[in-house]
Every structure is written in structure tokens, then in C-alpha cells.
Design a protein around this motif. Structure first.
Motif, PDB file in Angstrom:
ATOM      1  N   LEU A  20     -76.124 -27.526 -39.658  1.00 15.85           N
ATOM      2  CA  LEU A  20     -75.387 -26.842 -40.706  1.00 15.85           C
ATOM      3  C   LEU A  20     -74.117 -26.279 -40.093  1.00 15.85           C
ATOM      4  CD1 LEU A  20     -75.150 -25.655 -43.584  1.00 15.85           C
ATOM      5  CD2 LEU A  20     -76.411 -23.670 -42.746  1.00 15.85           C
ATOM      6  N   LEU A  21     -72.971 -26.668 -40.650  1.00 14.50           N
ATOM      7  CA  LEU A  21     -71.674 -26.147 -40.225  1.00 14.50           C
ATOM      8  C   LEU A  21     -71.212 -25.152 -41.280  1.00 14.50           C
ATOM      9  CD1 LEU A  21     -69.926 -29.526 -39.369  1.00 14.50           C
ATOM     10  CD2 LEU A  21     -70.955 -27.931 -37.765  1.00 14.50           C
ATOM     11  N   TYR A  22     -70.739 -23.991 -40.826  1.00 16.78           N
ATOM     12  CA  TYR A  22     -70.261 -22.981 -41.757  1.00 16.78           C
ATOM     13  C   TYR A  22     -68.972 -22.386 -41.226  1.00 16.78           C
ATOM     14  CZ  TYR A  22     -70.123 -18.841 -44.705  1.00 16.78           C
ATOM     15  OH  TYR A  22     -69.731 -17.864 -45.573  1.00 16.78           O
ATOM     16  N   PHE A  23     -67.930 -22.390 -42.070  1.00 11.51           N
ATOM     17  CA  PHE A  23     -66.650 -21.811 -41.709  1.00 11.51           C
ATOM     18  C   PHE A  23     -66.300 -20.715 -42.696  1.00 11.51           C
ATOM     19  CE2 PHE A  23     -62.084 -21.520 -42.458  1.00 11.51           C
ATOM     20  CZ  PHE A  23     -61.650 -21.157 -41.199  1.00 11.51           C
ATOM     21  N   SER A  24     -65.853 -19.587 -42.183  1.00 11.93           N
ATOM     22  CA  SER A  24     -65.379 -18.504 -43.025  1.00 11.93           C
ATOM     23  C   SER A  24     -64.029 -18.048 -42.478  1.00 11.93           C
ATOM     24  CB  SER A  24     -66.387 -17.347 -43.026  1.00 11.93           C
ATOM     25  OG  SER A  24     -65.981 -16.349 -43.933  1.00 11.93           O
ATOM     26  N   GLY A  25     -63.016 -18.108 -43.326  1.00 11.27           N
ATOM     27  CA  GLY A  25     -61.662 -17.735 -42.928  1.00 11.27           C
ATOM     28  C   GLY A  25     -60.661 -18.462 -43.814  1.00 11.27           C
ATOM     29  N   HIS A  26     -59.391 -18.451 -43.416  1.00  9.39           N
ATOM     30  CA  HIS A  26     -58.369 -19.179 -44.160  1.00  9.39           C
ATOM     31  C   HIS A  26     -58.525 -20.671 -43.914  1.00  9.39           C
ATOM     32  CE1 HIS A  26     -55.960 -15.925 -45.706  1.00  9.39           C
ATOM     33  NE2 HIS A  26     -55.864 -15.356 -44.516  1.00  9.39           N
ATOM     34  N   GLY A  27     -58.131 -21.451 -44.855  1.00  9.11           N
ATOM     35  CA  GLY A  27     -58.125 -22.890 -44.700  1.00  9.11           C
ATOM     36  C   GLY A  27     -56.746 -23.426 -45.036  1.00  9.11           C
ATOM     37  N   ILE A  28     -56.581 -24.713 -44.883  1.00 11.83           N
ATOM     38  CA  ILE A  28     -55.330 -25.355 -45.265  1.00 11.83           C
ATOM     39  C   ILE A  28     -55.653 -26.569 -46.122  1.00 11.83           C
ATOM     40  CG2 ILE A  28     -54.024 -24.603 -43.250  1.00 11.83           C
ATOM     41  CD1 ILE A  28     -54.410 -27.430 -42.111  1.00 11.83           C
ATOM     42  N   LYS A  29     -54.720 -26.928 -46.978  1.00 18.63           N
ATOM     43  CA  LYS A  29     -54.897 -28.144 -47.772  1.00 18.63           C
ATOM     44  C   LYS A  29     -54.340 -29.306 -46.966  1.00 18.63           C
ATOM     45  CE  LYS A  29     -54.784 -26.006 -52.269  1.00 18.63           C
ATOM     46  NZ  LYS A  29     -54.145 -25.986 -53.590  1.00 18.63           N
ATOM     47  N   ASP A  30     -55.024 -30.417 -47.021  1.00 20.57           N
ATOM     48  CA  ASP A  30     -54.587 -31.609 -46.306  1.00 20.57           C
ATOM     49  C   ASP A  30     -54.351 -32.719 -47.304  1.00 20.57           C
ATOM     50  OD1 ASP A  30     -54.037 -33.589 -44.522  1.00 20.57           O
ATOM     51  OD2 ASP A  30     -56.016 -33.632 -43.609  1.00 20.57           O
TER      52      ASP A  30
END
Length: 107
Positions: A97-107
Motif C-alpha cells: 500500500l502506497l500512501y502520499f499526503s501533501g501537495h501534488g502536481i498535475k501531469d
């Protein structure tokens, strides 16, 4: 009264999947509050810590299989190295399970 239709709970599960196999649950969390060029987050690090604690307590994720990168630890190099490590070491009987919390960017 009509007989109720029963459904096979294994329907759609590939034949090679054997639920009786011991599986290891791996967790990789990335939480970033502090950024150089965008606004600071308030809860990203807390979110990953809380999720890891919940999964360890309730869902059989072991600490030895949990990796958390927070703020300055979460460099591109460390994230990439961890993902490469998973790619070379996990087997089809493992869960990740991968979990990211923070700002993201559109690609």
C-alpha cells in the motif's frame, strides 16, 4: 418461498491467488508538510503517522514492513530507491500500500 441464490465469493479471483498463503502487508507512506515554493501543509505528516498506526493496530501491517518518509526525508532519491527496493524484493504473495499526503502536481 423461493430458494435464495448463493454467490461464490471467489468469483473473479485469479486461480493462482491462494488466500491461505501467508501474505506480508507492506506500507510505504510519504507525508510532506514543509515545502520550499508552495504553501505549507498542516496535517500531511500526521495523516501518514495516523494511517500507519491504524493499519498496524487493526489490519496486520507490521512495523518492520512499514516505511515512512516525512518532510526533508522525502527526497526524490529516497522515494525512488524505496520503490526500486519494493520492485526487486516483493513477490506476488505480498501486498503493498502506497500512501502520499501533501501537495501534488498535475501531469
Amino acid at each position: 418461498m423461493a430458494e435464495e441464490e448463493t454467490r461464490d465469493i471467489t468469483e473473479g479471483i485469479p486461480e493462482h491467488f491462494n488466500p491461505s498463503l501467508k501474505r506480508n502487508n507492506h506500507l510505504f507512506c510519504i507525508g510532506i508538510n514543509d515545502y520550499k515554493h508552495v504553501s505549507k501543509q498542516n496535517n500531511a505528516v500526521k495523516d501518514v503517522e495516523d494511517l500507519a498506526a491504524l493499519l498496524q493496530k487493526e489490519y496486520n501491517f507490521q512495523k518492520k514492513h512499514t516505511h515512512i518518509l516525512k518532510d526533508k526525508q522525502a527526497t526524490r532519491r529516497k522515494i525512488t530507491n524505496r520503490l526500486k527496493s519494493y520492485a526487486s524484493s516483493l513477490s506476488e504473495k505480498d501486498n503493498l500500500l502506497l500512501y502520499f499526503s501533501g501537495h501534488g502536481i498535475k501531469d
